[in-house]
Design an enzyme around this catalytic site. Structure first.
Site, PDB file in Angstrom:
ATOM      1  CD  GLU A   1      -8.171   2.523   5.777  1.00  9.27           C
ATOM      2  OE1 GLU A   1      -7.171   1.995   5.964  1.00  9.27           O
ATOM      3  OE2 GLU A   1      -7.748   3.080   4.063  1.00  9.27           O
TER       4      GLU A   1
ATOM      5  CD  GLU B   1      -2.753   1.412   2.409  1.00  9.06           C
ATOM      6  OE1 GLU B   1      -3.322   1.779   2.097  1.00  9.06           O
ATOM      7  OE2 GLU B   1      -2.970   1.453   3.164  1.00  9.06           O
TER       8      GLU B   1
END
Length: 253
Positions: free
Chosen positions: A233, A136
């Site tokens: 998220e 990520e």
């Protein structure tokens, strides 16, 4: 597309993640995700997942260690190995890896070479276990010295490692913070992206509360051929039923 609430930040009216799993399932979701695992009740979460049939779209490798600092490589590989074992009862969810911070005095070439070497070791463990690692990229707004803050660089690393068990996690909010053009940075390489996370600008709240063009974002994902899940998220500004209703309407899914 499969939507997965981030139960780290959502359904917080419930004190523990096992009950948040149940709440997400009761709200009609088939998946969820959370961050670090060492401080969580994994047996309780495992039981809740079995009870509800919910799947997990992501858990972070814990503890977080650098992929670019050779002094931390053994600890990184150990963290991956331990996270694979600890999360296996949760259904072998994808495991999220961040890069760690830049090393003072190290060249860009050495940063890249060290990252590839570390990720190859980690990916070998993932291959043996049948688990996917998600690399990520983050952003310099939150982490000024973070190494991986570029989607292109993240994709370059995934390509250089060359493992089917290492893929990119593309976070729309992190990418927007870095001023990236989503269509440009993902063009021709969407096959290397296994998960997408969303939140609105500027303050990382639910889609529909900020400045991002979600019609364009979702159409771009469709045009590129993305068929994976969407991790929600974000920090909710509304009660969860209203927050998720707004998110669904905004994403048109």
């Amino acid at each position: 597309m499969l939507l997965a609430p981030c139960i780290e930040w959502q359904f917080t009216e419930h004190a523990n993640l096992a009950d948040r799993v149940r709440a997400a399932a009761a709200a009609g979701y088939r998946a969820a995700e959370f961050h670090l695992w060492r401080d969580k009740d994994l047996p309780g979460i495992t039981a809740a997942l079995a009870e509800t049939g919910l799947g997990l779209t992501g858990v972070c490798v814990d503890p977080r260690r650098s992929i670019v600092d050779p002094a931390e490589r053994a600890e990184l590989v150990a963290a991956v190995r331990e996270t694979i074992a600890a999360t296996a009862p949760l259904g072998k969810p994808p495991l999220i890896v961040a890069s760690g911070f830049k090393v003072d005095g190290m060249s860009e070439a050495d940063h890249f070479a060290n990252a590839v070497a570390a990720l190859k070791e980690a990916a070998a463990l993932a291959e043996a276990a049948g688990v996917t690692l998600l690399l990520e990229p983050l952003n310099t707004r939150l982490f000024a010295a973070m190494y991986l803050v570029s989607t292109r660089l993240g994709l370059d690393l995934v390509e250089a490692v060359g493992s089917p068990n290492l893929r990119l996690l593309y976070d729309v909010w992190h990418s927007a913070c870095m001023g990236e053009d989503m269509a440009e940075v993902l063009a021709g390489r969407i096959h290397l992206v296994a998960h997408v996370q969303v939140a609105d600008m500027d303050d990382r709240h639910e889609p529909g509360t900020g400045t991002l063009d979600w019609g364009r974002i979702m159409q771009t994902l469709t045009d590129l051929g993305y068929t994976g899940g969407i991790g929600l998220e974000y920090f909710p500004t509304l009660p969860m039923d209203q927050s998720l209703q707004l998110t669904r309407a905004t994403l048109a899914v």
